[in-house]
Design a protein around this motif. Structure first.
Motif, short mmCIF file in Angstrom:
data_model
loop_
_atom_site.label_atom_id
_atom_site.label_comp_id
_atom_site.label_asym_id
_atom_site.label_seq_id
_atom_site.Cartn_x
_atom_site.Cartn_y
_atom_site.Cartn_z
N LEU A 144 69.00 59.36 75.15
CA LEU A 144 69.86 59.92 74.14
C LEU A 144 71.39 59.83 74.45
O LEU A 144 72.09 59.77 73.78
CB LEU A 144 69.69 61.46 74.13
CG LEU A 144 68.22 61.95 73.29
CD1 LEU A 144 67.89 63.32 73.55
CD2 LEU A 144 68.32 61.52 72.01
N GLY A 145 71.66 60.12 75.66
CA GLY A 145 73.06 60.03 75.98
C GLY A 145 73.24 60.22 77.46
O GLY A 145 72.43 60.25 78.35
N VAL A 150 80.15 58.36 77.29
CA VAL A 150 80.26 56.87 77.36
C VAL A 150 79.15 56.39 76.71
O VAL A 150 78.03 56.94 76.61
CB VAL A 150 80.24 56.66 78.97
CG1 VAL A 150 81.61 57.26 79.61
CG2 VAL A 150 78.99 57.25 79.74
N LYS A 151 79.55 55.04 76.36
CA LYS A 151 78.26 54.16 75.68
C LYS A 151 77.42 53.55 76.58
O LYS A 151 76.39 53.25 76.40
CB LYS A 151 78.98 53.29 74.40
CG LYS A 151 79.79 53.73 73.46
CD LYS A 151 80.03 52.75 72.51
CE LYS A 151 80.90 53.44 71.26
NZ LYS A 151 80.20 54.60 70.29
N ASN A 152 77.93 53.10 77.87
CA ASN A 152 77.32 52.56 78.70
C ASN A 152 77.38 53.36 80.05
O ASN A 152 78.67 53.56 80.83
CB ASN A 152 78.00 51.12 79.26
CG ASN A 152 77.81 50.13 77.89
OD1 ASN A 152 76.88 49.95 77.60
ND2 ASN A 152 79.06 49.86 77.58
N ILE A 158 74.63 62.04 84.67
CA ILE A 158 73.27 62.38 84.48
C ILE A 158 72.69 61.96 82.92
O ILE A 158 73.59 62.08 82.14
CB ILE A 158 73.24 64.06 84.45
CG1 ILE A 158 73.68 64.51 85.87
CG2 ILE A 158 71.95 64.44 83.89
CD1 ILE A 158 73.99 65.67 86.05
N LEU A 159 71.64 61.69 82.89
CA LEU A 159 71.08 61.09 81.70
C LEU A 159 70.20 62.03 80.89
O LEU A 159 69.51 62.79 81.71
CB LEU A 159 70.27 59.77 81.99
CG LEU A 159 70.92 58.36 82.70
CD1 LEU A 159 70.28 57.46 82.67
CD2 LEU A 159 72.30 58.00 81.72
N ARG A 222 72.01 47.37 85.71
CA ARG A 222 73.10 47.05 84.90
C ARG A 222 73.39 48.49 83.87
O ARG A 222 72.63 49.25 84.13
CB ARG A 222 72.79 45.90 83.71
CG ARG A 222 71.46 46.12 83.04
CD ARG A 222 71.02 45.02 82.38
NE ARG A 222 70.62 43.87 82.93
CZ ARG A 222 70.19 42.88 82.34
NH1 ARG A 222 70.09 42.59 81.35
NH2 ARG A 222 69.67 41.80 83.41
N GLU A 223 74.55 48.53 83.10
CA GLU A 223 74.85 49.76 82.49
C GLU A 223 73.59 50.26 81.43
O GLU A 223 73.15 49.33 80.86
CB GLU A 223 76.12 49.40 81.68
CG GLU A 223 77.33 49.30 82.58
CD GLU A 223 78.73 49.03 81.84
OE1 GLU A 223 78.57 48.31 80.75
OE2 GLU A 223 79.81 49.19 82.29
N ILE A 224 73.41 51.42 81.38
CA ILE A 224 72.37 52.12 80.55
C ILE A 224 73.08 52.27 79.12
O ILE A 224 74.32 52.86 79.30
CB ILE A 224 71.93 53.29 81.30
CG1 ILE A 224 71.17 52.97 82.58
CG2 ILE A 224 70.85 53.79 80.40
CD1 ILE A 224 72.01 53.33 83.80
N ARG A 225 72.30 52.10 78.24
CA ARG A 225 72.87 52.42 76.87
C ARG A 225 72.08 53.39 76.26
O ARG A 225 70.84 53.85 76.46
CB ARG A 225 72.70 50.89 76.03
CG ARG A 225 73.75 49.99 76.71
CD ARG A 225 73.65 48.75 75.87
NE ARG A 225 74.33 47.55 76.37
CZ ARG A 225 74.07 46.55 76.16
NH1 ARG A 225 73.12 45.87 75.24
NH2 ARG A 225 74.82 45.55 76.64
N GLN A 226 72.53 54.03 75.48
CA GLN A 226 71.75 54.88 74.31
C GLN A 226 70.64 54.11 73.69
O GLN A 226 70.76 52.99 73.10
CB GLN A 226 72.60 55.69 73.06
CG GLN A 226 73.51 56.46 73.88
CD GLN A 226 74.64 57.00 72.70
OE1 GLN A 226 75.41 56.17 72.41
NE2 GLN A 226 74.48 58.42 72.27
N GLY A 227 69.41 54.58 73.58
CA GLY A 227 68.16 53.89 73.14
C GLY A 227 67.42 53.17 74.03
O GLY A 227 66.28 52.64 73.78
N ASP A 228 67.69 52.86 75.26
CA ASP A 228 67.21 52.50 76.22
C ASP A 228 65.75 53.23 76.56
O ASP A 228 65.77 54.55 76.65
CB ASP A 228 67.88 52.33 77.57
CG ASP A 228 68.86 51.15 77.41
OD1 ASP A 228 68.79 50.29 76.60
OD2 ASP A 228 69.84 50.79 78.52
#
Length: 366
Positions: A144-145, A150-152, A158-159, A222-228
């Motif tokens: 979710l975020g 941050v977008k990435n 913390i996710l 690599r950078e984590i994005r929303q929706g992963d």
């Protein structure tokens, strides 16, 4: 009356004899009587020295008290080709010859042991890279975020994920990539999933109450994005030392739809994706032929046939007016072994080639 019956019986005995002899394991002409196992050898490589059908290697190592588990063969072992009382070939280990490194024999799974195919080639696809259908992906937790806007997200964040996770359990985070499309039907077979990070959950979450699960990052690729996508981590699980190679029980025909090398042509030990999976009763270890159609010929019956690619526009369009498009036979270009199966597609490794393999080549179990 008796003579026709005797002739029929003789014919039945002959057919049975031909069938049995045809099924007897045939050793390649010129196969060595002794072979020293080298570092980097696989069961496929060794069996290919002795058999025209290397996937039948279990029959070559059969009923052998010295080699009851073929992946116990190590570099330096000396193998001998012998025949049993019925004339059937088998490989045995010559224990009269001193092994080159006897002190290293500790466990079945150590890297020096001989395996069916090179595990290093398929390890990433068994432990990391995945493929899932859109329906499967719709049921999985997703990011979710993060604890910052941050977008990435990267290390230190913390996710938060939508879904219910198990605290203290490891989770892998994947990015959905492009779909794999079946060229025969046009259907989407699944989406490629690429590992972007590993994490560990510390809050379970409650999907019904819209309470997100919480994870802290362990390793970021690599950078984590929303929706992963969030999936249970399986890194560290034991890999099979060898696969039981066999032909599928049913006829099957499909196509190579992609390769992980992204090259136009590829060779032995390259990884490919095929458009057949569990719904087609495929299983890890199944062996398939790789075939390629020979070039189509346009024949006007005037003694001047041309390949389709060299034909004029008129010749291409005039097939109903005396110009015939002739589909040429398909020829063998290699073999592959399926090692990871999803619902409608599978990962496979090319085990041998007569010519370079290409995306679009057909895969067949005759």
């Amino acid at each position: 009356m008796l003579k026709p019956i005797l002739n029929l019986l003789a014919l039945c005995v002959f057919c049975f004899t031909v069938t049995v002899s045809a099924d007897v394991l045939q050793v390649r002409e010129g196969a060595p009587e002794r072979y020293i196992v080298k570092r980097g050898d696989t069961l496929w490589d060794i069996s290919a020295i002795y058999l025209n059908q290397p996937w039948r290697w279990p029959e070559l190592w059969r009923m052998n008290p010295q080699i009851d588990n073929p992946h116990l063969i190590f570099p330096g072992d000396v193998l001998m080709l012998v025949y049993d009382a019925d004339g059937r070939p088998m490989l045995v280990r010559d224990d009269r010859v001193r092994r080159l490194s006897p002190h290293t024999r500790q466990t079945d799974t150590r890297p020096a042991a001989v395996t069916t195919v090179p595990l290093a080639m398929i390890r990433p696809f068994l432990t990391h890279d995945k493929m899932m259908s859109a329906d499967e992906l719709a049921t999985k937790p997703y990011i979710l975020g993060a604890s910052s806007n941050v977008k990435n997200a990267t290390e230190g964040h913390i996710l938060y994920a939508r879904g219910e996770l198990e605290p203290d359990k490891g989770y892998a985070i994947y990015r959905r990539g492009r779909p794999y499309v079946d060229p025969d039907s046009g259907d989407k077979l699944g989406y490629a999933l690429t590992l972007v990070a590993t994490s560990r959950a510390f809050r379970a979450g409650d999907a019904e109450q819209n309470v997100p699960a919480s994870l802290y990052l362990v390793d970021v690729k690599r950078e984590i994005r929303q929706g992963d996508i969030v999936l249970p981590a399986i890194d560290g699980e034991a890999l099979p030392a060898y696969f039981h190679m066999a032909r599928p029980e049913q006829p099957l025909e499909g196509v190579i739809i992609d390769t992980t090398s992204k090259l136009r042509e590829f060779a032995k030990w390259d990884i490919v994706i095929i458009n057949k999976g569990a719904v087609d009763q495929l299983a890890p270890g199944h062996m398939l032929d790789i075939l390629r159609p020979s070039p189509t010929v346009v024949d006007s019956r005037n003694g001047q046939p041309v390949y389709m690619e060299d034909a004029s526009r008129y010749q291409r369009l005039a097939s109903n007016f005396g110009h015939e498009q002739i589909e040429m036979p398909r020829e063998m270009v290699g073999h592959l072994m399926v090692f990871k199966v999803t619902e409608r597609a599978s990962f496979a490794i090319v085990t041998d080639t007569l010519r370079p393999v290409r995306v679009g080549d057909r895969i067949v179990n005759p």
